[in-house]
Write a protein that holds these residues in place. Structure first.
Motif, PDB file in Angstrom:
ATOM      1  N   UNK A   1       0.828  -1.212   0.000  1.00 29.90           N
ATOM      2  CA  UNK A   1       0.000   0.000   0.000  1.00 29.90           C
ATOM      3  C   UNK A   1       0.860   1.259   0.000  1.00 29.90           C
ATOM      4  N   UNK A   2       1.887   1.264   0.850  1.00 26.26           N
ATOM      5  CA  UNK A   2       2.771   2.432   0.940  1.00 26.26           C
ATOM      6  C   UNK A   2       3.544   2.617  -0.359  1.00 26.26           C
ATOM      7  N   UNK A   3       4.022   1.506  -0.954  1.00 31.44           N
ATOM      8  CA  UNK A   3       4.747   1.610  -2.222  1.00 31.44           C
ATOM      9  C   UNK A   3       3.835   2.138  -3.327  1.00 31.44           C
ATOM     10  N   UNK A   4       2.581   1.674  -3.362  1.00 32.29           N
ATOM     11  CA  UNK A   4       1.632   2.162  -4.376  1.00 32.29           C
ATOM     12  C   UNK A   4       1.364   3.649  -4.197  1.00 32.29           C
ATOM     13  N   UNK A   5       1.215   4.080  -2.954  1.00 34.66           N
ATOM     14  CA  UNK A   5       0.978   5.498  -2.690  1.00 34.66           C
ATOM     15  C   UNK A   5       2.199   6.346  -3.041  1.00 34.66           C
ATOM     16  N   UNK A   6       3.385   5.797  -2.823  1.00 41.08           N
ATOM     17  CA  UNK A   6       4.611   6.515  -3.166  1.00 41.08           C
ATOM     18  C   UNK A   6       4.722   6.698  -4.673  1.00 41.08           C
ATOM     19  N   UNK A   7       4.362   5.668  -5.431  1.00 40.26           N
ATOM     20  CA  UNK A   7       4.369   5.764  -6.889  1.00 40.26           C
ATOM     21  C   UNK A   7       3.391   6.838  -7.358  1.00 40.26           C
ATOM     22  N   UNK A   8       2.191   6.843  -6.791  1.00 41.02           N
ATOM     23  CA  UNK A   8       1.179   7.839  -7.160  1.00 41.02           C
ATOM     24  C   UNK A   8       1.651   9.253  -6.817  1.00 41.02           C
ATOM     25  N   UNK A   9       2.349   9.373  -5.681  1.00 40.58           N
ATOM     26  CA  UNK A   9       2.860  10.689  -5.292  1.00 40.58           C
ATOM     27  C   UNK A   9       3.907  11.185  -6.277  1.00 40.58           C
ATOM     28  N   UNK A  10       4.794  10.286  -6.718  1.00 39.00           N
ATOM     29  CA  UNK A  10       5.832  10.669  -7.671  1.00 39.00           C
ATOM     30  C   UNK A  10       5.241  11.024  -9.023  1.00 39.00           C
ATOM     31  N   UNK A  11       4.224  10.286  -9.439  1.00 43.29           N
ATOM     32  CA  UNK A  11       3.555  10.607 -10.711  1.00 43.29           C
ATOM     33  C   UNK A  11       2.869  11.966 -10.630  1.00 43.29           C
TER      34      UNK A  11
ATOM     35  N   UNK B   1       3.655  21.103  -6.505  1.00 43.40           N
ATOM     36  CA  UNK B   1       2.661  20.624  -5.542  1.00 43.40           C
ATOM     37  C   UNK B   1       3.347  19.741  -4.493  1.00 43.40           C
ATOM     38  N   UNK B   2       3.248  20.123  -3.229  1.00 43.33           N
ATOM     39  CA  UNK B   2       3.859  19.356  -2.140  1.00 43.33           C
ATOM     40  C   UNK B   2       2.836  18.368  -1.582  1.00 43.33           C
ATOM     41  N   UNK B   3       3.174  17.086  -1.672  1.00 45.28           N
ATOM     42  CA  UNK B   3       2.272  16.043  -1.170  1.00 45.28           C
ATOM     43  C   UNK B   3       3.048  15.088  -0.272  1.00 45.28           C
ATOM     44  N   UNK B   4       2.401  14.640   0.787  1.00 41.78           N
ATOM     45  CA  UNK B   4       3.008  13.678   1.694  1.00 41.78           C
ATOM     46  C   UNK B   4       2.278  12.343   1.601  1.00 41.78           C
ATOM     47  N   UNK B   5       3.036  11.271   1.737  1.00 43.50           N
ATOM     48  CA  UNK B   5       2.439   9.938   1.737  1.00 43.50           C
ATOM     49  C   UNK B   5       1.826   9.667   3.103  1.00 43.50           C
ATOM     50  N   UNK B   6       0.543   9.354   3.100  1.00 42.20           N
ATOM     51  CA  UNK B   6      -0.154   9.076   4.349  1.00 42.20           C
ATOM     52  C   UNK B   6      -0.688   7.648   4.342  1.00 42.20           C
ATOM     53  N   UNK B   7      -0.608   7.006   5.517  1.00 40.25           N
ATOM     54  CA  UNK B   7      -1.111   5.644   5.660  1.00 40.25           C
ATOM     55  C   UNK B   7      -1.649   5.475   7.072  1.00 40.25           C
ATOM     56  N   UNK B   8      -2.808   4.859   7.166  1.00 39.99           N
ATOM     57  CA  UNK B   8      -3.491   4.688   8.458  1.00 39.99           C
ATOM     58  C   UNK B   8      -3.705   6.025   9.165  1.00 39.99           C
ATOM     59  N   UNK B   9      -3.958   7.068   8.368  1.00 39.57           N
ATOM     60  CA  UNK B   9      -4.244   8.390   8.925  1.00 39.57           C
ATOM     61  C   UNK B   9      -3.036   9.155   9.399  1.00 39.57           C
ATOM     62  N   UNK B  10      -1.817   8.618   9.159  1.00 37.82           N
ATOM     63  CA  UNK B  10      -0.598   9.278   9.618  1.00 37.82           C
ATOM     64  C   UNK B  10       0.353   9.477   8.445  1.00 37.82           C
ATOM     65  N   UNK B  11       1.187  10.496   8.555  1.00 39.63           N
ATOM     66  CA  UNK B  11       2.204  10.734   7.546  1.00 39.63           C
ATOM     67  C   UNK B  11       3.304   9.681   7.668  1.00 39.63           C
ATOM     68  N   UNK B  12       3.640   9.079   6.530  1.00 38.97           N
ATOM     69  CA  UNK B  12       4.690   8.060   6.531  1.00 38.97           C
ATOM     70  C   UNK B  12       6.038   8.759   6.553  1.00 38.97           C
ATOM     71  N   UNK B  13       6.826   8.495   7.589  1.00 41.32           N
ATOM     72  CA  UNK B  13       8.121   9.139   7.740  1.00 41.32           C
ATOM     73  C   UNK B  13       9.106   8.653   6.681  1.00 41.32           C
ATOM     74  N   UNK B  14      10.069   9.511   6.385  1.00 39.49           N
ATOM     75  CA  UNK B  14      11.081   9.170   5.384  1.00 39.49           C
ATOM     76  C   UNK B  14      11.851   7.910   5.780  1.00 39.49           C
TER      77      UNK B  14
END
Length: 482
Positions: A354-364, A372-385
């Motif tokens: 799920x996190x990898x899919x969201x990261x791909x979508x963010x990069x696209x 546009x600044x976007x952060x990857x979020x999962x389970x309602x929280x920002x995924x840390x670097x």
């Protein structure tokens, strides 16, 4: 590095294994298997003596850091497997030490791959030990020890992080020991619930206990050569449901335990996990219906195999190697997917995907809108670097081990489907693969060298790669510096 504390932890694990051997000892007494009783009693005595000698006096400095945590976990699992293989080898069930080691590694890592030609003629105490090893390894033997004994204070969190599956592991409550106790309480309650349901379906008591241990640990060792194919529909449905339940992140059950039902129901990973299962069952049911011609049987076979593969349990109720290529393709993809983080299942974990899919979508999205600044979020929280970095490193290491393992076992000159799915089944802790390691076959065809490679894959898959690599890298770097 705190070598004394590492030695103390490994010795404690070996002594704990002596206590675990009491269950097969009791089984041997109940069924009058006196020769097997002597084997297990001798093995338990060996574990007590060897563990005590290695453990020695508790070190004054009990502090451990991340590297000690990883090294301790790797050594504990190897030592646990070596000692656990002794009864299998000495009893004569598996005379080849490499076979015995492979079998018990498969047990503790909850893989379920086997080299035994037939299990129906084996002593019941041996079968109980195989299945019980699944239950012990499912939640983690070090987590079990932390629940029982105070080890290294707050720094014992490094042990739990190194052993527990998933991209991130945290404490449910402030104390690590209390967290371990809560996890095992949930685990025990689910295990008892399944055992009661299995008995109510009319499944024999011995079979029920073994299948419950194997399902709870998402392992897959059975007591029949046909795995689960000979059991009734009700038994198979119970196994299917509980395989899925044990594949859910135990944090969700903790939220239910503390009556935070809404938060538990909103788990993004759990919803994705159940969605994948529902989609796979639907697609396979449609694809195999023409072969079965019975709606209930079609759905049951599809649901059982999907639940077994995605949770990395490894039971089979039908020879799915005979299914159409489309259905087999879905099952192979599910092998890599795996269950939820923080469950007893293996694989890459739904949360990582799920996190990898969201990261791909963010990069696209960044390519389309660079400002546009976007952060990857999962389970309602920002995924840390740090989490994203660990997932990327995990993926690279995973692929590297996978490719190298396929190349190494290819020296035995079996076909590509056999070798590819053999590594997929062991590295993802599945159990059966396809072709010559399919659900009706076993891994006994491989050479001793290949069995060691696959045993390493099972350990690496269960421990999330890094604990098995850290000791090697540490020794190499130490040698370079010297």
């Amino acid at each position: 590095m705190n070598k004394k504390m590492i030695r103390y932890i490994v010795g404690s694990i070996i002594m704990l294994e002596a206590a675990l051997l009491l269950l097969p000892i009791l089984t041997a007494i109940v069924y009058g298997e006196w020769n097997t009783l002597r084997v297990f009693a001798g093995s338990a005595l060996f574990c007590i003596v060897a563990g005590a000698l290695l453990r020695g006096k508790k070190p004054e400095n009990t502090t451990i850091f991340s590297v000690e945590g990883y090294v301790s976990v790797a050594l504990c699992w190897v030592a646990l497997s070596i000692c656990g293989a002794i009864p299998l080898c000495v009893s004569g069930v598996l005379q080849n030490p490499f076979d015995a080691f492979f079998e018990i590694v498969s047990g503790f890592t909850t893989t379920g791959s086997s080299v035994m030609q037939s299990v129906e003629g084996a002593p019941r105490a041996i079968l109980m030990w195989r299945s019980f090893s699944h239950w012990v390894g499912g939640m983690g033997v070090l987590v079990f020890m932390l629940a029982l004994l105070p080890m290294a204070g707050p720094s014992s969190m490094h042990l739990m992080k190194a052993e527990s599956p998933g991209p991130s592991v945290g404490k449910l409550v402030p104390k690590v020991r209390s967290t371990a106790k809560i996890l095992y309480q949930i685990y025990f309650v689910l295990t008892v619930a399944m055992l009661v349901c299995m008995i109510l379906t009319g499944c024999p008591l011995f079979d029920s206990i073994n299948l419950t241990f194997a399902t709870a640990g998402t392992g897959g060792f059975g007591v029949l050569d046909s795995s689960a194919a000979e059991y009734g529909a009700a038994t198979q449905w119970v196994m299917t449901i509980f395989m899925i339940l044990f594949g859910v992140n135990f944090n969700v059950y903790f939220l239910f335990y503390v009556k935070r039902f809404k938060e538990g129901m909103k788990s993004e990973e759990a919803r994705a996990y159940l969605g994948i299962i529902a989609s796979a069952v639907l697609l396979i049911s449609v694809n195999i219906f023409y072969m079965v011609r019975n709606l209930e049987l079609t759905v049951r076979q599809a649901a059982f195999q999907v639940a077994s593969i995605i949770t990395t349990t490894g039971f089979s109720s039908v020879d799915f190697d005979l299914w159409p290529e489309f259905s087999k393709g879905i099952l192979v993809l599910l092998m890599f997917c795996g269950a939820c983080a923080g469950s007893t299942g293996g694989g890459m974990k739904v949360s990582r995907l799920c996190i990898m899919a969201k990261t791909v979508m963010k990069e696209l999205a960044f390519i389309i809108h660079p400002r546009n600044v976007r952060k990857t979020r999962f389970e309602g929280k920002t995924v840390e670097h740090e989490v994203l970095r660990s997932i990327n490193v995990f993926l690279v290491a995973y692929l590297g081990i996978f490719v190298l393992s396929v190349m190494l076992i290819s020296l035995d000159n079996f076909d590509f489907a056999t070798n590819f799915t053999a590594v997929a089944a062991t590295l993802n802790n599945i159990g059966p693969g396809l072709a010559k390691v399919g659900p009706t076959q076993n891994f006994g065809i491989y050479s001793n060298f290949s069995k060691l490679v696959l045993a390493f894959d099972m350990l690496a898959g269960r421990l999330e790669i890094f604990p098995m690599l850290v000791p090697v890298i540490y020794l190499l770097r130490k040698k370079q510096l010297s």
